[in-house]
Design a protein around this motif. Structure first.
Motif, short mmCIF file in Angstrom:
data_model
loop_
_atom_site.label_atom_id
_atom_site.label_comp_id
_atom_site.label_asym_id
_atom_site.label_seq_id
_atom_site.Cartn_x
_atom_site.Cartn_y
_atom_site.Cartn_z
N ASP A 131 -9.74 63.45 71.84
CA ASP A 131 -8.69 64.25 71.20
C ASP A 131 -8.05 63.50 70.03
O ASP A 131 -7.72 64.11 69.01
CB ASP A 131 -7.62 64.63 72.22
N ASP A 132 -7.85 62.19 70.19
CA ASP A 132 -7.25 61.41 69.11
C ASP A 132 -8.15 61.37 67.88
O ASP A 132 -7.66 61.43 66.73
CB ASP A 132 -6.96 59.98 69.58
N TYR A 179 -7.83 64.61 66.14
CA TYR A 179 -6.49 64.71 65.55
C TYR A 179 -6.49 64.08 64.17
O TYR A 179 -5.90 64.63 63.22
CB TYR A 179 -5.48 64.01 66.47
N LYS A 211 -8.15 66.31 61.73
CA LYS A 211 -7.24 67.38 61.30
C LYS A 211 -6.29 66.87 60.22
O LYS A 211 -5.98 67.60 59.27
CB LYS A 211 -6.45 67.90 62.50
N GLU A 245 7.90 72.62 73.80
CA GLU A 245 6.52 72.78 74.22
C GLU A 245 6.00 74.19 73.99
O GLU A 245 4.81 74.45 74.15
CB GLU A 245 6.36 72.43 75.71
N ARG A 295 1.39 76.63 70.45
CA ARG A 295 0.04 76.10 70.66
C ARG A 295 -0.13 74.75 69.99
O ARG A 295 0.68 74.35 69.17
CB ARG A 295 -0.99 77.09 70.12
N ASP A 296 -1.21 74.06 70.37
CA ASP A 296 -1.56 72.81 69.70
C ASP A 296 -2.10 73.13 68.31
O ASP A 296 -2.60 74.22 68.04
CB ASP A 296 -2.60 72.05 70.51
N ILE A 297 -2.02 72.15 67.42
CA ILE A 297 -2.44 72.34 66.04
C ILE A 297 -3.96 72.45 65.96
O ILE A 297 -4.68 71.59 66.45
CB ILE A 297 -1.95 71.17 65.16
N THR A 298 -4.44 73.54 65.35
CA THR A 298 -5.88 73.76 65.16
C THR A 298 -6.29 73.28 63.76
O THR A 298 -5.44 72.91 62.94
CB THR A 298 -6.23 75.25 65.31
N ASP A 310 2.83 76.79 66.07
CA ASP A 310 2.55 75.49 66.67
C ASP A 310 3.78 74.96 67.43
O ASP A 310 4.91 75.39 67.19
CB ASP A 310 2.16 74.48 65.59
N LYS A 311 3.53 74.03 68.35
CA LYS A 311 4.61 73.43 69.11
C LYS A 311 5.49 72.58 68.19
O LYS A 311 4.99 71.85 67.34
CB LYS A 311 4.04 72.54 70.22
N LYS A 318 4.86 68.77 68.44
CA LYS A 318 3.56 68.39 67.88
C LYS A 318 3.58 68.43 66.36
O LYS A 318 3.05 67.55 65.69
CB LYS A 318 2.47 69.31 68.41
#
Length: 275
Positions: free
Chosen positions: A80-81, A84, A87, A146, A149-152, A186-187, A190
């Protein structure tokens, strides 16, 4: 410029880089108040020094996250990192296009025009207000950091476009990117970290380009009029204040309290236009 001017501008940069009130706009405002007439390469060099200081403060405050991101990316872990960081690289594409294709046009905008600053501060106030009320409607009574959503990758590119537009003096980079992330769902927690990390590459790139100009053979003919002591004082002030402001802003975004900065930007917009 003397040491007190450099200290004041460093403090302004350290605060305004993270708080959504536009560091570039406030540097123009305080130069007007202090009666400084920095132009061209001198203004750009001093601004790059201040921005480099706030980049360093970002790395210090977010060091655990930054260290893990670097470790995963440079060892190709594909976790995931790693993605990231990819992105973040995607988000830098729009600002890179602006930097390479419209560099001269952007530099001409930083000529102390308070009318442009006032208009862009008004735009920042509107954007922060839209994000605040959109966030309240989306979260309902929960209003947690929270929610969302997470950043796409698409989100990263959209936020990157917002960062490219925010080169205008008075249009807050952090405010524009954070508000854009919130508006697209987005959250909050985040998008705040992403906003602060995504600026590292563009600022370092600009610093390297500026360093190239300084050490070029023609640099001697156009030596900077800003004393080295002022550059050092401005850098240290921006770094120390930036560390505190970065931590403060991360907490404010999590709590969803950006509306107060919208009010401040609106007031400063009126001040600039009246001035």
């Amino acid at each position: 410029m003397d040491w007190l001017d450099a200290l004041i501008l460093g403090i302004v940069q350290g605060l305004a880089e993270y708080l959504p009130i536009s560091s570039s706009g406030h540097l123009v405002i305080f130069r007007e108040i202090l009666g400084l007439k920095l132009q061209g390469d001198d203004a750009l060099q001093f601004d790059v020094i201040l921005h480099a200081a706030t980049v360093l403060s970002t790395i210090v405050v977010l060091w655990p996250m930054f260290r893990n991101l670097c470790k995963s990316f440079f060892t190709f872990k594909r976790d995931d990192d790693f993605w990231y960081v990819v992105k973040i690289l995607v988000s830098c594409i729009p600002i890179a296009i602006v930097g390479f294709c419209f560099k001269d046009l952007v530099e001409n905008l930083f000529t102390g025009n308070l009318t442009i600053v006032g208009i862009c501060l008004f735009a920042t106030a509107c954007l922060l207000s839209f994000a605040y009320f959109s966030d309240r409607r989306r979260d309902g009574k929960m209003k947690t950091a929270e929610a969302g959503r997470d950043i796409t990758f698409a989100d990263a590119l959209t936020i990157g476009v917002a960062q490219a537009v925010a080169v205008l003096p008075g249009l807050s980079r952090s405010g524009t990117t954070i508000a854009t992330g919130i508006l697209i769902g987005d959250k909050r927690d985040k998008v705040a970290s992403f906003s602060f990390l995504m600026v590292i590459i563009p600022i370092l790139g600009e610093a390297l380009l500026d360093l190239k100009d300084i050490i070029s053979p023609d640099a001697g003919a156009a030596a900077s009029e800003v004393p080295a002591s002022c550059l050092i004082i401005g850098f240290v002030a921006a770094f120390l204040v930036g560390c505190a402001a970065c931590r403060w802003m991360l907490n404010l975004v999590k709590k969803g309290q950006l509306i107060w900065f919208a009010v401040y930007c609106l007031i400063m917009s009126v001040v600039c236009l009246v001035w």
